[in-house]
Design a protein around this motif. Sequence first.
Motif, PDB file in Angstrom:
ATOM      1  N   SER A 183       0.777  -1.275  -0.038  1.00 59.40           N
ATOM      2  CA  SER A 183      -0.083   0.055  -0.039  1.00 59.40           C
ATOM      3  C   SER A 183       0.912   1.152   0.114  1.00 59.40           C
ATOM      4  N   ARG A 184       2.142   1.203   0.339  1.00 59.99           N
ATOM      5  CA  ARG A 184       3.033   2.267   0.296  1.00 59.99           C
ATOM      6  C   ARG A 184       3.173   2.830  -0.885  1.00 59.99           C
ATOM      7  N   PHE A 185       3.164   1.736  -1.946  1.00 57.21           N
ATOM      8  CA  PHE A 185       3.511   1.918  -3.492  1.00 57.21           C
ATOM      9  C   PHE A 185       2.326   2.099  -4.518  1.00 57.21           C
ATOM     10  N   VAL A 186       1.367   1.382  -4.425  1.00 52.56           N
ATOM     11  CA  VAL A 186       0.191   1.418  -5.146  1.00 52.56           C
ATOM     12  C   VAL A 186      -1.029   1.878  -4.513  1.00 52.56           C
ATOM     13  N   LYS A 187      -1.847   2.586  -4.846  1.00 56.67           N
ATOM     14  CA  LYS A 187      -3.184   3.031  -4.287  1.00 56.67           C
ATOM     15  C   LYS A 187      -4.415   2.403  -4.653  1.00 56.67           C
ATOM     16  N   ASP A 188      -4.459   1.920  -6.050  1.00 54.10           N
ATOM     17  CA  ASP A 188      -5.653   1.387  -6.496  1.00 54.10           C
ATOM     18  C   ASP A 188      -5.924  -0.236  -5.937  1.00 54.10           C
ATOM     19  N   GLU A 189      -7.029  -0.495  -5.407  1.00 48.76           N
ATOM     20  CA  GLU A 189      -7.066  -1.480  -4.591  1.00 48.76           C
ATOM     21  C   GLU A 189      -6.954  -2.878  -5.464  1.00 48.76           C
ATOM     22  N   ARG A 190      -6.980  -2.878  -6.718  1.00 47.96           N
ATOM     23  CA  ARG A 190      -6.908  -4.061  -7.731  1.00 47.96           C
ATOM     24  C   ARG A 190      -5.626  -4.138  -7.763  1.00 47.96           C
ATOM     25  N   MET A 191      -4.405  -3.070  -7.773  1.00 50.38           N
ATOM     26  CA  MET A 191      -3.345  -3.106  -7.811  1.00 50.38           C
ATOM     27  C   MET A 191      -2.580  -3.946  -6.726  1.00 50.38           C
ATOM     28  N   ARG A 192      -3.261  -3.388  -5.572  1.00 50.86           N
ATOM     29  CA  ARG A 192      -2.837  -4.074  -4.232  1.00 50.86           C
ATOM     30  C   ARG A 192      -3.188  -5.670  -4.240  1.00 50.86           C
ATOM     31  N   ILE A 193      -4.295  -6.032  -4.555  1.00 53.20           N
ATOM     32  CA  ILE A 193      -4.478  -7.117  -4.415  1.00 53.20           C
ATOM     33  C   ILE A 193      -3.657  -8.168  -5.633  1.00 53.20           C
ATOM     34  N   ALA A 194      -3.432  -7.456  -6.533  1.00 53.87           N
ATOM     35  CA  ALA A 194      -2.544  -8.168  -7.677  1.00 53.87           C
ATOM     36  C   ALA A 194      -1.121  -8.246  -7.092  1.00 53.87           C
ATOM     37  N   LEU A 195      -0.665  -7.682  -6.123  1.00 51.92           N
ATOM     38  CA  LEU A 195       0.792  -7.849  -5.705  1.00 51.92           C
ATOM     39  C   LEU A 195       0.830  -8.288  -4.428  1.00 51.92           C
ATOM     40  N   THR A 196      -0.454  -8.798  -3.686  1.00 51.69           N
ATOM     41  CA  THR A 196      -0.272  -9.408  -2.584  1.00 51.69           C
ATOM     42  C   THR A 196      -1.148 -10.722  -2.454  1.00 51.69           C
TER      43      THR A 196
END
Length: 516
Positions: A183-196
């Motif tokens: 969450s420090r790097f990306v703000k869009d929830e979809r991107m956060r999901i994609a990276l976790t």
Amino acid sequence: MTSIEVADKSDRSVIVVGAGAAGLSTAVRLAHQGWDVTVLEKEGNPGGRLGAVEEKGYTIDIGPTIMMMDDVFRQFFTDIGKNIEDYLELVRLNPLYQLHFNDGTTMTLPSDMKDLLDEIRRINPDDVEGYLKYLSQIHGRYLAARHKFIEKPLTKLEDFLNVDTLVGMAQLKTLNNMYHDISRFVKDERMRIALTFQSIYLGISPFDAPSIYTIIAYVEHGLSGVWYPKGGMNAIGKAMVKLLDEFGGTLRLNTEVTQILIENGRAKGVRLSTGEELYASVVISNVDFPMTMEKLIDKPHRGKYTNQKLESMTNSCGALMFYLGTNRRYEHLDVHNIYFTRNYKETLDQIFKEKKLPDDPAIYLYSPTKIDNSVAPEGKDVIYVLVPVPNLTSNVDWSKDLASFREVVMDKLERNGLTDLRNQIDFEKVYTPHTFEKRFNLYQGAAFGLAPTLLQSGYFRPSITSDTVRNLYFVGASVHPGGGVPVVMVCGKLATELILQEHGATVSTLSPSIAQ
């Protein structure tokens, strides 16, 4: 009761209990070094979760399906003097996978970096810069994790409390969780999901997983990519069985071990369910570590791992598996497909905290027929479905709840383009957490072994070596360095090196026949 000596050279004989990925890779390495190796497997087929369901012309991987860190596999073959191309046909996937979000967005992750950045820009242009910042800082953390932790045995306190390791810990920056870190790097929830979401590969929520596991997305996106072995991941297990035979090792199927024999503080062999005893100078258990302690080792030899200790440890989630063969092809699917939920955290909290079946299940779907016609009859499809669910510490009654929950899963799949799926099923096999407990000896039916929490990682995870018994070793997902096929194969390498050191030997990179 009968007693049988396994090998004439008792100082170079080894029994491996369990023919999973870690057990087979360790067995192959030791056989390559000239040891007398016997692998004992209670099931009728080797591979454990790296095996396959093979019926009606379908070959469907049981467990792991995503191959990354291909350098580990290539190094394994190099170490034993073999060419990987002679045993496995590897294909690098492009795209890596398709992600389906509840708002209808589909994100396809290409293996080419420019195309990947274009895809991120399509989802949210503001997150391209943040993603690049994530990549710029994660490489150093990956190197620290791999070279200072994953590839070190960490069997002694001094392995952990030294300058190199402590510096490595600082480099990991792992005191927060994956989701918070990303969450420090990306703000869009979809991107956060994609990276976790990759934390589910290890059976833990990204809201609980140490932040260092954000390296998994980096390995997929920026380092190794995602690969597919022709025939499925089970082809890796079959290749190791072939190698074991070529190096003179023995594999005994339908052979259940009920006890590891210990005398004068040393492992000396095993007792089988038939009463037969087999002896060797080294015993390696590839049975899930908590099950090894609870079922195979007498209480005086367990050290700190009492039943109470085992029960207090944190296990991964369970998995509900549907292995389907269908009468039609679903051409819109990719090899790897993930269907997320209305509320990412709510679903995960229901599984991990409330320990109940989720209202809106997350679904991983694997369809290797997209690139491999050999795994299904002509014109038919393989649809492998994994749904994260609570392990057996929950109150889920699978005998009563399975049928209704299956309908929830099928409804979601049919809404997402698998039209008329129920009526197209030609073959179906279902595994619940009870299956994983019974067939694969997984404690509490936890499909991924012990969870890699901060206090169950590195030095704090069960060790490859026994603290109380000489010549007894453990390999697999629940011991250091952790889960995932490439990581348990690293575990096999570490175990081999420790065994050879204990017996005053050095590792030969040539086959024994050449070395002589």
